[in-house]
Design an enzyme around this catalytic site. Sequence first.
Site, mmCIF file in Angstrom:
data_model
loop_
_atom_site.group_PDB
_atom_site.id
_atom_site.type_symbol
_atom_site.label_atom_id
_atom_site.label_comp_id
_atom_site.label_asym_id
_atom_site.label_seq_id
_atom_site.Cartn_x
_atom_site.Cartn_y
_atom_site.Cartn_z
ATOM 1 N N GLU A 354 -10.990 -9.262 -27.134
ATOM 2 C CA GLU A 354 -10.001 -8.161 -26.864
ATOM 3 C C GLU A 354 -10.666 -6.829 -26.982
ATOM 4 O OE1 GLU A 354 -9.040 -8.522 -31.228
ATOM 5 O OE2 GLU A 354 -9.500 -9.919 -29.126
ATOM 6 N N ASP A 396 -36.868 4.080 2.222
ATOM 7 C CA ASP A 396 -37.238 4.952 3.594
ATOM 8 C C ASP A 396 -38.596 5.305 2.919
ATOM 9 O OD1 ASP A 396 -36.118 6.701 1.976
ATOM 10 O OD2 ASP A 396 -35.113 8.032 3.694
ATOM 11 N N ASP A 663 -31.382 8.812 2.868
ATOM 12 C CA ASP A 663 -31.142 10.165 2.853
ATOM 13 C C ASP A 663 -30.024 10.460 4.171
ATOM 14 O OD1 ASP A 663 -32.951 10.679 4.045
ATOM 15 O OD2 ASP A 663 -33.486 12.024 2.937
ATOM 16 N N ASP A 667 -29.432 6.228 8.060
ATOM 17 C CA ASP A 667 -29.150 4.869 6.969
ATOM 18 C C ASP A 667 -28.381 4.635 6.008
ATOM 19 O OD1 ASP A 667 -32.325 5.006 6.520
ATOM 20 O OD2 ASP A 667 -31.729 7.070 5.697
ATOM 21 N N ASN A 731 -15.022 -20.840 -35.670
ATOM 22 C CA ASN A 731 -13.918 -20.471 -36.367
ATOM 23 C C ASN A 731 -13.422 -21.323 -36.831
ATOM 24 O OD1 ASN A 731 -14.937 -18.279 -37.866
ATOM 25 N ND2 ASN A 731 -13.962 -16.760 -36.955
ATOM 26 N N ASN A 756 -10.267 -10.171 -37.835
ATOM 27 C CA ASN A 756 -10.450 -10.071 -36.629
ATOM 28 C C ASN A 756 -10.851 -8.194 -36.055
ATOM 29 O OD1 ASN A 756 -11.322 -10.871 -33.652
ATOM 30 N ND2 ASN A 756 -9.264 -10.219 -33.444
ATOM 31 N N ASP A 760 -14.096 -6.808 -35.243
ATOM 32 C CA ASP A 760 -14.282 -5.724 -33.702
ATOM 33 C C ASP A 760 -14.479 -4.342 -33.838
ATOM 34 O OD1 ASP A 760 -13.813 -8.137 -32.229
ATOM 35 O OD2 ASP A 760 -11.550 -7.740 -32.312
#
Length: 920
Positions: A354, A396, A663, A667, A731, A756, A760
Amino acid sequence: MKYDLWQRLFTRFLETFHLKRFFERHRSFKEMHQSSYAKEIGQTLSQQLKVHAQMETGELLEKLHTEQDGLTEAQAYLQQQTCGLNEVAQEKPLTWWQHLWYCYRNPFNVLLSLLALVAFLTDDLTGGMIITVMVLLSTLLRYWQESKSNKAAEALKAMVTNTAMVLRQKVSTQDQILFKQRYGVEVKQLKSTQFEMPIQYLVPGDIILLSAGDMIPADCRILTAKDLFVSQAAMTGESMPVEKFAIPNTSDIDSPLELDNLLFMGTNIVSGTARAVVISTGIQTYFGALAHRVTATDHAVTSFQLGVNKVSWLLIRFMLVMAPVVLLINGFTKGDWGEAVLFALSVAVGLTPEMLPMIVTSTLAKGAVFLSRKKVIVKRLDAIQNFGAMDVLCTDKTGTLTQDKIFLSHHVDVLGKKSHAVLMQAFLNSYYQTGLKNLLDVAVLEAVDQDMKFEKLRFKKLDEVPFDFERRRMSVVVRTPQCQVRMVTKGAVEEILKVCTRVELQGEIKALTADLRRDIEAITQNYNREGLRVVAVAYGDFNTVQENFSVADENDLILIGYLTFLDPPKESARPAIQQLHAHGVSVKVLTGDNEFVTQKICYEIGIAHDKVLLGGEIENLSDEQLKDAVEQHTIFAKLSPIHKERIVDQLKANGHVVGFLGDGINDAAAIRSADIGISVDSAVDIAKESADLILLEKSLMVLENGVLEGRRTFANMLKYIKMTASSNFGNVFSVLVASAFIPFLPMLPIHLLVQNLLYDVSQIAIPFDHVDEEQLEKPQRWQPSEVGRFMVVFGPISSIFDILTFCLMWFVFHANTPEHQTLFQSGWFVVGLLTQTMVVHMIRTKKIPFIQSCAATPLLVMTVVICAIGIFLPMGPFANYFKLEALSWTYFLYLPFILFAYMCLTQWVKRMYIRRYGWQ
């Protein structure tokens, strides 16, 4: 194969519960709605655009309540209140509540919410509150992080604004003050009635001036045009520009895009100039209406998102298999199916990644902030990871490998002798042209003295034929002091020679013979080999008087001489190229310039220069042949925009992640086609719009920093994924073993949820962690199969010590009956949380943790804090709330040995794994 199996199982599931028909109906309804909407838009807009195209100029201006010299500031403000900003639908951000709902609505939070509801209904208030807090934290953290990164991205993008040249009836100082008060931006006044303003403030009735390189900011009707060619590839897919006129040359047109006196938002000027009146803005434009419809459809999935999704679904599929197995084992062995359902749901929650969206967003946002300090504007966050995956950079030459400043070094006649006449003709050409002045024109204008600047006053401009990328030359027509009409043309040597039949030598006009042509080519090539760019200058005198001149008049000209320009390489180019090569990024030069100048520059900065592929040769290569050629060559010269795009496409087809830095107008197609398009703030509008990243400093050193940051970002995301995958697998394996042999639940649902949640929270610091230098040496890509293998190898390691803890609690502390299950669960809770938290440091690096490679301070602090909380919960005053029990002091004598043995075994397995599979 595995993916196909899951797809078939999912399809069978939908069929079983009659859901497939619902989804098909929903999809067909959506497609039908979009189809009918598109048809309605097409009919309405076509009619409106045809009406505007057929109106007389005076009638149209009267309808729009404007005049030839534009609106007044007061009229424009009233129009703004009615029409709104000139923005398309997708630019509007989500409201706060829409964004909050978006952050919540994922399968993991829905599952947690269901668990919380069940807990409240069964009077488990403590469990319900903990789950609710978990949902709120997950949602609010993601909302806060994404809001912050979105604001930062918007602020950065606001630094680069596209503008339009607007005519307004004389703007006073007070008008400019009012404009800034109303919109918060300043306008740049160029003349009394002409100024530059951001395109979002354009309104219907505004008169705008357009020239080569401009993106068309709204739907417009042309009032006047001169050699106007427009690229409509974004709208029609046509690769070739189309010519537009003030007076339409066509009738009975079905498609509004074929109307040749209308300009459409999102297209761009390739060459020529025009003055036009804005007829519609924002979502009322053809492009805006299409964009509004597109927002109802799903966005195309990028390669980055595809990689994240594959890994996420790997973990989710694992959860969908293992959670039912846990349910069945606990249901049959314990007999309490209600408790078994809750426990299985808790296991499912513990297995879901999550925090993955938040970790991904955090790492990308951190990368964007880092790059902003390096003067890089990130328009799309996903581009940061693509930066790290890039293994080929196409660039370029001018202004990137070389300095933006070009110097005029020689102005010589046909035989190479210094000539002021050549400079004078070139000066007239550069001064009087109204198109896009490039660096060569600027160099010519700066090279002349005051006498020559005054001399131009004796000439009067009559007309011009603008530059385009097919001819590679441009012409101006002037009346000389002798009242003679003269066309002065300058451009690429080979293109000028095509339209010349004579040469001027020491004041005499001679025929351009084959021998003389060879001498000219030899002279210009010698200049090229010295690293000089050569531009030829020619002229032609006309006896007849005519008002308009075109490309057809560029013939039978007289070659007068050449200009040579010096564009020295940047001092930073060579070390930057070396750094990119050292980090596994090959650099290829794609330029429209000639091969000799390009080879000279590449030689000086350390790019392989022995093999050159020219645009003319590419024309004769099939796609298969070009696939091989792009691998063998590093210099591609004399290219057209189509050639550049083909090269990028073939490199991608060969499996490369390709970046393109450019640029110019030529291009834009390649920038759009590349995996990561890069432009600069001084680029033309269409190039900036096509790019994913915009550099405020045109330097390859900035790119090298971006590549490294992209790899750091990817490495930190991968840490969380590896840890989540391996911990989850371990686990579940431990739960299966315990459930099969222990007469009570090895851990209550609330324990799994708290564990958990704490685990987290400890991962929030991962985006700020260090990354080993070895992981930055090569491009990084998503490898879902590698994640699966890592999970299977490292997951069971934690299970070994979980089982060891089971035995410790069962045999040493005699927690082997349902009456003593709380003590058993408390013992495993502490070991499980500590091993899960410690594994972060074990697999964040291929080196020995804490000795050869130490985590960043935020991650170390979070690890210590979470471990302390994990020990405090069963030992402190809140133990009863969490259904835990205080552990005896002898337990803490065993705990360090379990953790140390776990770390040693993990390190040993890691070394074996690296030896066989390597380390991503």
